[in-house]
Design a protein around this motif. Structure first.
Motif, PDB file in Angstrom:
ATOM      1  N   VAL A   1       0.840  -1.203   0.000  1.00  0.00           N
ATOM      2  CA  VAL A   1       0.000   0.000   0.000  1.00  0.00           C
ATOM      3  C   VAL A   1       0.873   1.251   0.000  1.00  0.00           C
ATOM      4  CG1 VAL A   1      -1.647   1.350   1.355  1.00  0.00           C
ATOM      5  CG2 VAL A   1      -1.980  -1.118   1.075  1.00  0.00           C
ATOM      6  N   ALA A   2       1.887   1.259   0.840  1.00  0.00           N
ATOM      7  CA  ALA A   2       2.782   2.427   0.911  1.00  0.00           C
ATOM      8  C   ALA A   2       3.527   2.639  -0.398  1.00  0.00           C
ATOM      9  CB  ALA A   2       3.769   2.245   2.063  1.00  0.00           C
ATOM     10  N   ALA A   3       3.885   1.535  -1.083  1.00  0.00           N
ATOM     11  CA  ALA A   3       4.674   1.649  -2.308  1.00  0.00           C
ATOM     12  C   ALA A   3       3.839   2.065  -3.514  1.00  0.00           C
ATOM     13  CB  ALA A   3       5.366   0.318  -2.597  1.00  0.00           C
ATOM     14  N   THR A   4       2.571   1.682  -3.556  1.00  0.00           N
ATOM     15  CA  THR A   4       1.762   1.918  -4.753  1.00  0.00           C
ATOM     16  C   THR A   4       0.733   3.024  -4.599  1.00  0.00           C
ATOM     17  OG1 THR A   4       0.227   0.178  -4.047  1.00  0.00           O
ATOM     18  CG2 THR A   4       2.025  -0.464  -5.533  1.00  0.00           C
ATOM     19  N   LEU A   5       0.358   3.346  -3.369  1.00  0.00           N
ATOM     20  CA  LEU A   5      -0.662   4.371  -3.136  1.00  0.00           C
ATOM     21  C   LEU A   5      -0.112   5.460  -2.226  1.00  0.00           C
ATOM     22  CD1 LEU A   5      -3.706   2.000  -2.526  1.00  0.00           C
ATOM     23  CD2 LEU A   5      -3.183   3.266  -4.621  1.00  0.00           C
TER      24      LEU A   5
END
Length: 332
Positions: free
Chosen positions: A247-251
């Motif tokens: 989640v942190a990497a893509t959003l």
């Protein structure tokens, strides 16, 4: 853009596959399945014999199977449409395997579709050469239904997520047992749902992976973003480290909150059975508080309950346990 083209092509192929299945059933029911004695042409021609000269020539080439015009044209129309479907599946593979397509699931499904459609072509040939043996006809029908189902699934998997912004997204994984290569193995179905701009809940994506790990979740969210997932303010899930990192990497900019249900289950696992009803009630009232200050006060009261066996961090963890489950309420 690539995903949108693939989606439209998959929808077109799904419609053509449906027509091919219906037309194939009509051809069989009208006893036109052997309207042409050879394959892939018809009496040695690309089209069915039409003129008197063509019919005479065909009858001379196949004296055991005289031309029946009403059967020949039905069979050849069916073959033409099946040929169009083959070309569409080849085009789907061309789009799916381009370097800028980041959906590994679409690539695998496109490859399976190509193998299946080639097998269908072989069955079409055997239908003629083996004279409509029941097992061949049944395999041909089941193969057509499988092709239609896979194309429909591919269209769903590649549809653009254009109803955003998807402010709230929930993600989870379900462990299931499947039969693979003659044995039962565990796989994980990754699923995400979101609330679209109209306020309706929508299934955003579903993928099956061999393990619920960081790589699987990262590929899953990358696929969602490539299809148009945007405007996400909050992602709710369990505390799986790989999911949180994905989640942190893509959003970027999206907050993450631990799912209330998972948090309650984890809390129940470390709470004495006799004390759980009271803890459950107090946890529920924590979520019902009107503002952040009241939420913190209620949660502090939960932590201070005289339950020595309860494995909660009451010291340095005063702010740590509450953040994953209460972040969106308190703004932490």
């Amino acid at each position: 853009m690539m995903t949108s083209k693939l989606h439209r092509l998959a929808l077109l192929a799904t419609a053509v596959a449906f027509v091919v299945i219906v037309l194939g059933a009509y051809v069989r029911l009208s006893h036109a399945g052997l309207g042409c004695p050879d394959w892939p042409g018809c009496y040695g021609q690309l089209t069915w014999p039409d003129s008197a000269a063509e019919v005479r020539q065909a009858n001379e080439a196949f004296p055991e199977r005289p031309v029946e015009f009403e059967k020949a044209w039905k069979e050849m129309v069916h073959r033409y449409l099946a040929g169009v479907l083959v070309l569409l599946v080849v085009a789907i593979n061309g789009l799916a395997w381009r370097p800028n397509n980041r959906s590994a699931g679409a690539r695998g499904m496109a490859a399976v579709l190509l193998l299946l459609i080639l097998f269908q072509a072989a069955l079409g040939m055997w239908t003629v050469t083996l004279k409509l043996k029941p097992i061949i006809v049944m395999a041909h029908l089941l193969g057509g239904l499988a092709t239609f189902s896979l194309l429909l699934w591919l269209a769903f998997r590649t549809r653009p997520l254009d109803a955003g912004p998807y402010t709230f997204v929930a993600a989870d994984a379900l462990a299931i047992k499947v039969r693979e290569a003659g044995r039962v193995v565990n796989v994980h179905a990754l699923i995400a749902t979101g609330v679209n701009a109209d306020g309706h809940r929508e299934v955003l994506g579903l993928q099956v992976t061999t393990a619920e790990d960081g790589a699987g979740w990262l590929a899953f969210f990358r696929d969602l973003v490539a299809r148009g997932l945007s405007g996400v303010a909050l992602v709710t899930s369990d505390a799986h480290a790989g999911l949180v990192d994905a989640v942190a990497a893509t959003l970027p900019g999206a907050s993450w909150q631990r799912c209330r249900t998972h948090f309650a289950l984890n809390l129940m696992g470390v709470t004495p059975k006799s004390a759980w009803p009271g803890v459950k009630t107090m946890l529920a009232t924590t979520y019902d508080q009107p503002d952040a200050t009241a939420v913190h006060a209620q949660f502090d009261g939960l932590l201070q309950r005289p339950l020595e066996p309860l494995a909660l961090d009451r010291g340095a963890g005063q702010h740590q346990p509450r953040a994953p489950g209460l972040r969106f309420i308190t703004g932490d």
